[in-house]
Every structure is written in C-alpha cells, then in structure tokens.
Design a protein around this motif. Structure first.
Motif, PDB file in Angstrom:
ATOM      1  N   PHE A  16     -51.342  20.524 -21.528  1.00 47.78           N
ATOM      2  CA  PHE A  16     -49.661  20.478 -22.533  1.00 47.78           C
ATOM      3  C   PHE A  16     -49.140  21.472 -21.356  1.00 47.78           C
ATOM      4  CE2 PHE A  16     -51.322  20.372 -26.559  1.00 47.78           C
ATOM      5  CZ  PHE A  16     -51.102  18.461 -26.828  1.00 47.78           C
ATOM      6  N   GLY A  17     -47.792  21.365 -21.103  1.00 42.78           N
ATOM      7  CA  GLY A  17     -46.958  22.293 -19.991  1.00 42.78           C
ATOM      8  C   GLY A  17     -46.586  23.194 -21.488  1.00 42.78           C
ATOM      9  N   LYS A  18     -44.826  23.758 -21.448  1.00 39.34           N
ATOM     10  CA  LYS A  18     -44.046  23.843 -22.651  1.00 39.34           C
ATOM     11  C   LYS A  18     -44.511  23.603 -24.175  1.00 39.34           C
ATOM     12  CE  LYS A  18     -39.635  25.586 -23.085  1.00 39.34           C
ATOM     13  NZ  LYS A  18     -37.962  25.872 -21.921  1.00 39.34           N
ATOM     14  N   VAL A  19     -44.010  24.660 -24.599  1.00 37.04           N
ATOM     15  CA  VAL A  19     -44.430  24.263 -26.410  1.00 37.04           C
ATOM     16  C   VAL A  19     -42.888  24.597 -26.583  1.00 37.04           C
ATOM     17  CG1 VAL A  19     -45.713  24.633 -28.648  1.00 37.04           C
ATOM     18  CG2 VAL A  19     -46.765  24.460 -25.733  1.00 37.04           C
ATOM     19  N   THR A  20     -42.734  24.018 -27.111  1.00 40.65           N
ATOM     20  CA  THR A  20     -40.801  23.862 -27.577  1.00 40.65           C
ATOM     21  C   THR A  20     -41.331  25.158 -29.266  1.00 40.65           C
ATOM     22  OG1 THR A  20     -40.233  21.853 -26.653  1.00 40.65           O
ATOM     23  CG2 THR A  20     -38.913  23.121 -28.520  1.00 40.65           C
ATOM     24  N   PRO A  21     -40.172  25.947 -28.699  1.00 39.92           N
ATOM     25  CA  PRO A  21     -40.394  26.915 -30.100  1.00 39.92           C
ATOM     26  C   PRO A  21     -40.443  26.084 -31.629  1.00 39.92           C
ATOM     27  CG  PRO A  21     -39.408  27.952 -28.433  1.00 39.92           C
ATOM     28  CD  PRO A  21     -39.876  26.586 -27.312  1.00 39.92           C
ATOM     29  N   GLY A  22     -40.498  26.448 -32.452  1.00 44.86           N
ATOM     30  CA  GLY A  22     -40.113  26.087 -33.829  1.00 44.86           C
ATOM     31  C   GLY A  22     -40.446  24.775 -33.426  1.00 44.86           C
ATOM     32  N   SER A  23     -41.440  23.810 -32.947  1.00 43.49           N
ATOM     33  CA  SER A  23     -41.474  22.866 -33.082  1.00 43.49           C
ATOM     34  C   SER A  23     -43.647  22.070 -34.085  1.00 43.49           C
ATOM     35  CB  SER A  23     -42.079  22.185 -31.673  1.00 43.49           C
ATOM     36  OG  SER A  23     -43.244  22.479 -31.167  1.00 43.49           O
ATOM     37  N   PRO A  24     -43.755  21.135 -33.969  1.00 40.44           N
ATOM     38  CA  PRO A  24     -44.921  21.012 -35.251  1.00 40.44           C
ATOM     39  C   PRO A  24     -46.244  21.756 -33.880  1.00 40.44           C
ATOM     40  CG  PRO A  24     -43.509  19.133 -34.903  1.00 40.44           C
ATOM     41  CD  PRO A  24     -42.927  20.167 -33.491  1.00 40.44           C
ATOM     42  N   ALA A  25     -46.191  20.919 -32.525  1.00 40.89           N
ATOM     43  CA  ALA A  25     -47.114  22.014 -31.920  1.00 40.89           C
ATOM     44  C   ALA A  25     -47.580  23.465 -31.774  1.00 40.89           C
ATOM     45  CB  ALA A  25     -46.275  21.313 -30.564  1.00 40.89           C
ATOM     46  N   GLU A  26     -46.248  24.005 -32.045  1.00 37.44           N
ATOM     47  CA  GLU A  26     -46.312  25.598 -32.161  1.00 37.44           C
ATOM     48  C   GLU A  26     -47.171  26.176 -33.034  1.00 37.44           C
ATOM     49  OE1 GLU A  26     -42.935  29.099 -31.304  1.00 37.44           O
ATOM     50  OE2 GLU A  26     -43.033  27.910 -32.524  1.00 37.44           O
ATOM     51  N   ALA A  27     -46.216  24.905 -34.487  1.00 39.21           N
ATOM     52  CA  ALA A  27     -46.729  25.841 -35.720  1.00 39.21           C
ATOM     53  C   ALA A  27     -48.323  24.906 -35.682  1.00 39.21           C
ATOM     54  CB  ALA A  27     -45.949  25.013 -37.230  1.00 39.21           C
ATOM     55  N   ALA A  28     -49.031  24.486 -34.759  1.00 35.07           N
ATOM     56  CA  ALA A  28     -50.560  23.369 -34.986  1.00 35.07           C
ATOM     57  C   ALA A  28     -51.010  24.772 -34.494  1.00 35.07           C
ATOM     58  CB  ALA A  28     -50.700  22.614 -34.909  1.00 35.07           C
ATOM     59  N   GLY A  29     -50.994  25.563 -33.492  1.00 33.98           N
ATOM     60  CA  GLY A  29     -51.210  26.734 -32.565  1.00 33.98           C
ATOM     61  C   GLY A  29     -51.545  26.030 -31.487  1.00 33.98           C
ATOM     62  N   LEU A  30     -51.017  25.223 -31.152  1.00 37.39           N
ATOM     63  CA  LEU A  30     -51.283  24.282 -29.462  1.00 37.39           C
ATOM     64  C   LEU A  30     -50.904  25.059 -28.492  1.00 37.39           C
ATOM     65  CD1 LEU A  30     -50.436  20.783 -30.160  1.00 37.39           C
ATOM     66  CD2 LEU A  30     -52.933  22.032 -29.593  1.00 37.39           C
ATOM     67  N   LEU A  31     -51.177  26.067 -27.119  1.00 39.41           N
ATOM     68  CA  LEU A  31     -50.657  26.251 -26.060  1.00 39.41           C
ATOM     69  C   LEU A  31     -50.528  25.563 -25.097  1.00 39.41           C
ATOM     70  CD1 LEU A  31     -53.037  28.928 -26.804  1.00 39.41           C
ATOM     71  CD2 LEU A  31     -50.145  29.478 -27.547  1.00 39.41           C
ATOM     72  N   SER A  32     -49.671  26.413 -24.146  1.00 34.56           N
ATOM     73  CA  SER A  32     -49.610  26.360 -22.939  1.00 34.56           C
ATOM     74  C   SER A  32     -50.938  25.808 -21.814  1.00 34.56           C
ATOM     75  CB  SER A  32     -48.534  26.623 -21.913  1.00 34.56           C
ATOM     76  OG  SER A  32     -47.990  26.135 -20.344  1.00 34.56           O
ATOM     77  N   GLY A  33     -51.718  24.722 -21.311  1.00 31.77           N
ATOM     78  CA  GLY A  33     -52.566  25.060 -20.382  1.00 31.77           C
ATOM     79  C   GLY A  33     -53.629  24.765 -21.457  1.00 31.77           C
ATOM     80  N   ASP A  34     -53.824  23.774 -22.519  1.00 35.77           N
ATOM     81  CA  ASP A  34     -53.978  23.267 -23.509  1.00 35.77           C
ATOM     82  C   ASP A  34     -54.976  21.560 -22.663  1.00 35.77           C
ATOM     83  OD1 ASP A  34     -54.602  25.348 -24.824  1.00 35.77           O
ATOM     84  OD2 ASP A  34     -53.573  24.918 -26.641  1.00 35.77           O
ATOM     85  N   ARG A  35     -55.765  21.167 -22.260  1.00 37.81           N
ATOM     86  CA  ARG A  35     -56.336  19.912 -22.097  1.00 37.81           C
ATOM     87  C   ARG A  35     -56.646  19.335 -23.046  1.00 37.81           C
ATOM     88  NH1 ARG A  35     -57.739  18.554 -16.506  1.00 37.81           N
ATOM     89  NH2 ARG A  35     -58.663  16.131 -17.309  1.00 37.81           N
TER      90      ARG A  35
END
Length: 466
Positions: A238-257
């Motif tokens: 993962f690269g940039k995580v969009t603020p307010g997105s489902p990815a951010e809500a789930a706790g995913l971070l930039s750099g996660d493989r």
C-alpha cells in the motif's frame, strides 16, 4: 447530474458539428451550381429560431427536433416557381449537377474526417505503446503464448506503432480473413503477431480469431480474444491511504504488504485490485505484513457504479508507481504532407471497413447488437471527451465517417437513395416516375425506422445489462 450534463453537452457538440458540416456540403455545392437555397435548417419541425440573410433571403433556422437537418432548395415539385427564377430550381438542373449537390453532404462528412486526422497527425498525438498484458487463462491469447510485457511490432506483416493501431489491425485481419477459406488463404482462422519479448528478441505468436467471429464481433474485440494492455507486476504494497476512506477506517497503513485476501495468497498488486473491485459492500479479510508482524484486518470496500456495473474500492494506492509515462506512451507525429496522406488513408480504411461490416450484418456474420443509437453514442462522446481533446476529435472523425457512409447507401430517403434515382435517370434517359419515387420513399422510411428501432433496442439493452 453534472456528469449527465457533461455527457449531454459532449453529444450535442458532436451532433451539431456533424449536422452543420453535412448540410453545408449540400448548401455550398447548390450555390456553386446556381441553385437558389430557400432554407438551411438544423433540426426538423417548426423553427424555434430563424433569420434571413443574403440576396436570396435564405432562411437560417433551428428546428424543434435537432436530430438532423436539411437544405430546402427552389423546386417545381414542391411549389410553383416564377418564370424568371426557373433556371435556379433544383429539378431543372442537369443530372450531373443534381448528383453533385446530393453527394456533397456525405462527402463533406468524409472530408471533415480527413481534416481532423490531418490536424492530429501533424500536431502529434500521444498514444499508448502496443504493450501486451498477461492474458486470462484458457483464452485465445493465452493459447497463443502471449506474455506480459511483450511489445507488438507487426500484425500479419503490417507495422504497428500504437495500441490503437494494434487493435485496428487485429480487427481488420479478422474481418478480412473471414472469407479466407474461399480465397485460398492457408490459415484464415489465425493472425500472426510479431512481438518483442523481455529479452528484446523477436517472437511470433499465432492468435486464434475464432472466438471473435463466433460472438459476431459483439463487445470489445480484444477482450473476446483475451488480449489485454500491459499491467506492470507491482508488489502488493500500500501507498497513500485516502483520509476518510474504508482503508483508513479499517486501520490500514502506507507500507502494509498484502499477503492474502480471504485466505487466498496474493502475489501482485493487480490481484489485490481484482479482489477489492469484485467485492463491493462485502467484508474482506486482509492478511498484511507490517514491521515483520502478520496482521489480520477486515475492510469493507465501498461500492460505486462504473459503466453500469457496481465495483468496490477502499481508497488506497500502490506504493510502487511502476513504469513512467514515457515508457508506456509514444507520440505519433508526421510532416504536413505525410500527415495528409495518412489522414486520407485512415479515412479510406475506416470507410471501407464500415461498408464491409454493414455487409456482414446483412449476411448474419456480424451481430446486429453492434448497432448503436443516440444513447450509446452520447456515452462514447462523454467518455472520449473526458479522456482528452485528441480522443474526442478521433471520436468525432469516426462518427463523421459513419454518417457519411450511411448516407451514401442506396436507400430511399437517404442521399444515396437520391443518387440511385439519378443513376436510373441516366440509364433510362428520363426521370423516374413520381409513383416509383413515392413507393421507394415508403420502403426507405420503413427500413430506416427498422434500423432506428434496432439501435434504440440495443441502447436500452446495454443500459439494463450494463
């Protein structure tokens, strides 16, 4: 709503330009032939706007129904003509002049296409390089041995510069080879594709065209053959995580493989995208590697509409940007004379191809579902406009060619039908009877309405099925 208005505006511009150019063709040649023009109308029905100009007081009007247009000329068959103006009536002109006036509309559309292509070829257009992607399993492309990253050099010996060139050559080869068995061609079911592989070596791939013909050329021809554009095999990080997105809500971070999705091992970023897109509003369990620790994270992709389908997204990009724009694109540009020659060639090829496809529709080799009505054309107009001015102009040129060729068909009520009447007049050395023309008009109108019904049905069917 704004998206609808954008597509409607893009369609209106295309329709307006094509109608104006077509009718100006009739108007200019009529004036050159000394025929008096009474009205130049964009649209049919009662005029909602009009003005008069020139020595002949020609009326320039916009009709209530803008799907078409016409040029009304002085003609004894429509109204009495004063003796002093009889020489300017359309019906008294030599048959050669009348044919020139009738043919001028469709030819103006073809000329417009030439001018558009000429300008694009001279100014230069940025196109995708013909780089092939990994094909789906069991597809014709997979059977041919096509590999991700191979660059197309030639199709049946004809050089290819861009992805659009490749698509066009492949489609032409398929249509032209459909009669290969009768023509004595040794292997009409296949096309030879010369590619450059990852080791910069030239390799030949034999692509089976049968799936394309079996489907009556309905849908995306490359998709039917399993031919995809190159997708770089990026690491699923993962690269940039969009603020307010489902990815951010789930706790995913930039750099996660990403290691797995719902227990299925993930190797490339494209695998992650496919899993997310195919699960709108459905929970996915992602196994990710973060700082040498394996984590299990649940995320629900947000569903949204895309061309009639519903797909998912979580609001995260890939860390590795992949190949640069220069590596994926090429600028095609020619000098002024070569550009003109290429423009004429492009218009001629697409005109010929249109006629061939129309003929194959009549014989059943090409599905009637390929016919498009105003809804589909508006959709394509909007899509091409969003892609950029070059794509929009190419779409305008293509529709202009289609309109020109369609109007040249020998069907009464079309320009080609009137040309047919004039040809009969030359052969029999006298005009055709009013009764003959009346019957022809009725048959032509019935055929045109049937064609429009098919087109509208296909539009509705595409809207429903997506």
């Amino acid at each position: 709503m704004s998206n609808f208005l954008f597509y409607l505006a893009a369609f209106a511009v295309v329709l307006g330009v094509l109608i104006v150019v077509h009718e100006l063709g009739h108007y200019w040649v009529a004036r050159l032939c000394g025929v008096k023009v009474l009205r130049f109308s964009i649209g049919f029905g009662r005029p909602v706007f009009s003005l008069f100009s020139g020595a002949d007081r020609t009326e320039w009007a916009v009709g209530a129904f803008p799907l078409g247009g016409y040029v009304k000329m002085l003609d004894e068959r429509e109204a009495p003509v004063a003796a002093q103006e009889l020489h300017r009536a359309f019906n008294v002109q030599p048959v050669g002049k009348r044919m020139a006036i009738v043919a001028a509309g469709p030819l103006a559309n073809l000329l417009l296409a030439v001018l558009i292509y000429w300008g694009l070829f001279y100014s230069g257009t940025e196109e995708l390089r013909p780089i092939l992607g990994a094909p789906p399993a069991a597809s014709a492309a997979a059977e041919a041995g096509i590999q991700n990253g191979e660059v197309v050099v030639r199709v049946d010996g004809r050089p290819v510069q861009t992805w659009q060139d490749f698509r066009w050559e492949l489609l032409q080869s398929s249509v032209n080879k459909s009669a290969g068995a009768e023509g004595g061609e040794p292997d009409p079911g296949y096309v030879s594709i010369e590619v450059q592989d990852a080791r910069q070596q030239i390799v030949f791939r034999r692509l089976n065209l049968t799936p394309l013909r079996e489907q009556g050329y309905e849908g995306d021809p490359l998709g039917l053959l399993g031919v995809n554009f190159f997708r770089p095999q990026l690491a699923p990080v993962f690269g940039k995580v969009t603020p307010g997105s489902p990815a951010e809500a789930a706790g995913l971070l930039s750099g996660d493989r990403v290691l797995a999705v719902d227990g299925v091992a993930i190797e490339f970023w494209s695998d992650v995208v496919q899993k997310i897109r195919s699960a709108p509003d459905q929970p996915l369990r992602l196994s990710v590697l973060r700082d040498d620790a394996r984590l299990e994270i649940s995320v629900v992709p947000e569903g949204y509409g895309d061309r009639g389908a519903r797909i998912g997204r979580i609001g995260v990009g890939v860390r590795d940007a992949g190949p640069s724009r220069d590596e994926l694109t090429v600028t095609v540009r020619y000098d002024v004379l070569t550009a003109l020659s290429k423009a004429v060639e492009e218009t001629w090829e697409k005109s010929s191809f249109s006629l061939v496809m129309m003929g194959k529709m009549l014989t059943g080799e090409v599905s009637w579902r390929n016919l498009s009505g105003p809804v589909t054309i508006a959709d394509y107009a909007g899509q091409s406009a969003r892609m950029g001015i070059d794509y929009y102009l190419k779409f305008l040129a293509l529709v202009s060619i289609s309109l020109g060729i369609l109007n040249l068909l020998p069907v009464p009520v079309l320009d080609g039908g009137h040309l047919m009447y004039h040809m009969i007049e030359i052969i029999k050395r006298g005009p055709v009877s009013e009764r003959f023309m009346e019957i022809g008009q009725q048959i032509g109108l019935a055929l045109l309405l049937l064609l429009m019904a098919f087109a509208f049905y296909n539009d509705i069917n595409r809207l429903i099925s997506g």
